[in-house]
Design a protein around this motif. Sequence first.
Motif: not given
Length: 245
Positions: A23-30, A201-213, A216-222
């Motif tokens: 079950l691939a939940v993210n629309p971009a992956d479809s 079970a779940a496998a997830m790709l880390v798309s962004d980092e929220l712990y910075h001031r 820092s998103p990466r999901m828009h990058l090719k």
Amino acid sequence: MSDCIVNPTRSPKDPQLPPIGILAVNPADSACFTSLARRHGLAGHALFHAQLLANDSFFLAGPAVGAPMAAICLEKLIVLGARRILVYGWCGSLHPTLAAGELFIPTGGISEEGTSGHYQAPAASNGNSLQAALVDAVAVSTPDGSCGFKLAKQGLIWTTDALYRETREKVARYGAQGVMAVDMEYTALRSVAAFRQVDLAAAMLVSDELYHRVWSPRMHLKRFRRQSRHLLEYLCSLIQCGKIA
């Protein structure tokens, strides 16, 4: 346990699914579903607003964003025959030890979504044999070069309905408690699976980092989108060849 008025059902036109699938939940992956259907000989079926593809070996379904819709899709997949469901999606990192582009496998979660509370799991809950198979398969054959991710990290995840209420206070508090990531579906899907006594079970790709001031998103990058597509293709191949069974 009270009887529900509305229950998931299988109609005469619905397929009988093989026991295992994704079950691939993210629309971009479809966007890569069509090529995966050609590669693996997957036939198309209806699944609400999502896609459902299947052959004799495995199924591929999605997208299903957010806990309520993901849970509805999972319920339907289960009534069609799914018994071992691998969830694939993206997550945000709450901790510097988990970087964007890395693979994350949640081992449990903190629920801030409104779906899982409606599912009270029976005493005999689902086990973690699928998660063990996923961890073993990735540990043996993680393709650092082709997919661009390292050995999967494991830990707790925070699941929330409120994408735009992931506050700095919550990120800091959960991160300090050892929670590594945040998503919008996992704890709900885990609750449904436990209630229905199926493996998940779940496998997830880390798309962004929220712990910075500054977020820092990466999901828009090719490069990230390409990495996610390759990872989904890789997981399909692992199931098709029996390395995750």
